[in-house]
Motif scaffolding. Structure first.
Motif: not given
Length: 119
Positions: A31, A98-99, A103, A106-108
């Motif tokens: 990430y 941010k992946g 990935l 995909i965001d966390w």
């Protein structure tokens, strides 16, 4: 998976503060990591980030020379050292993961931590 911020608070103009983010349940090195902030009545804006592809750091013009981002790939943490704080730095500071590669997309996001700069 999640990312969680800590370390916000109240500080006087010219002071310093350090906020931290810890990631869990994800492969940290997959990430790109970044800090964003959202001030009162403002849109969310990029503050600082680490790009894994070339291991470079990037900063918004408004914080260059005052803020320093760092990551620890063993502890899965990201810190933001903020010096010479200004009233305009008042905001909720959010951690973003941010992946990359497979990935991608995909965001966390964390819940944010409040930083208030006031005399």
């Amino acid at each position: 998976a999640q990312v969680m911020e800590s370390g916000g608070g109240l500080v006087q103009p010219g002071g310093s503060l350090r906020v931290s983010c810890v990631a869990s349940g994800l492969t940290f090195t997959m990430y790109d990591m970044a800090w964003y902030r959202q001030g009162p009545g403002k849109e969310r804006e990029f503050v600082a980030g680490v790009r894994r592809r070339d291991n470079t750091t990037h900063y918004a013009d408004s914080v260059k020379g005052r803020f320093t981002i760092s990551i620890d790939n063993v502890k899965n943490t990201m810190d933001l050292q903020m010096n010479s704080l200004e009233i305009e730095d008042t905001a909720v500071y959010l951690c973003n993961a941010k992946g990359r590669g497979i990935l991608d997309g995909i965001d966390w996001w964390g819940q944010g931590t409040q930083v208030t700069v006031s005399s």
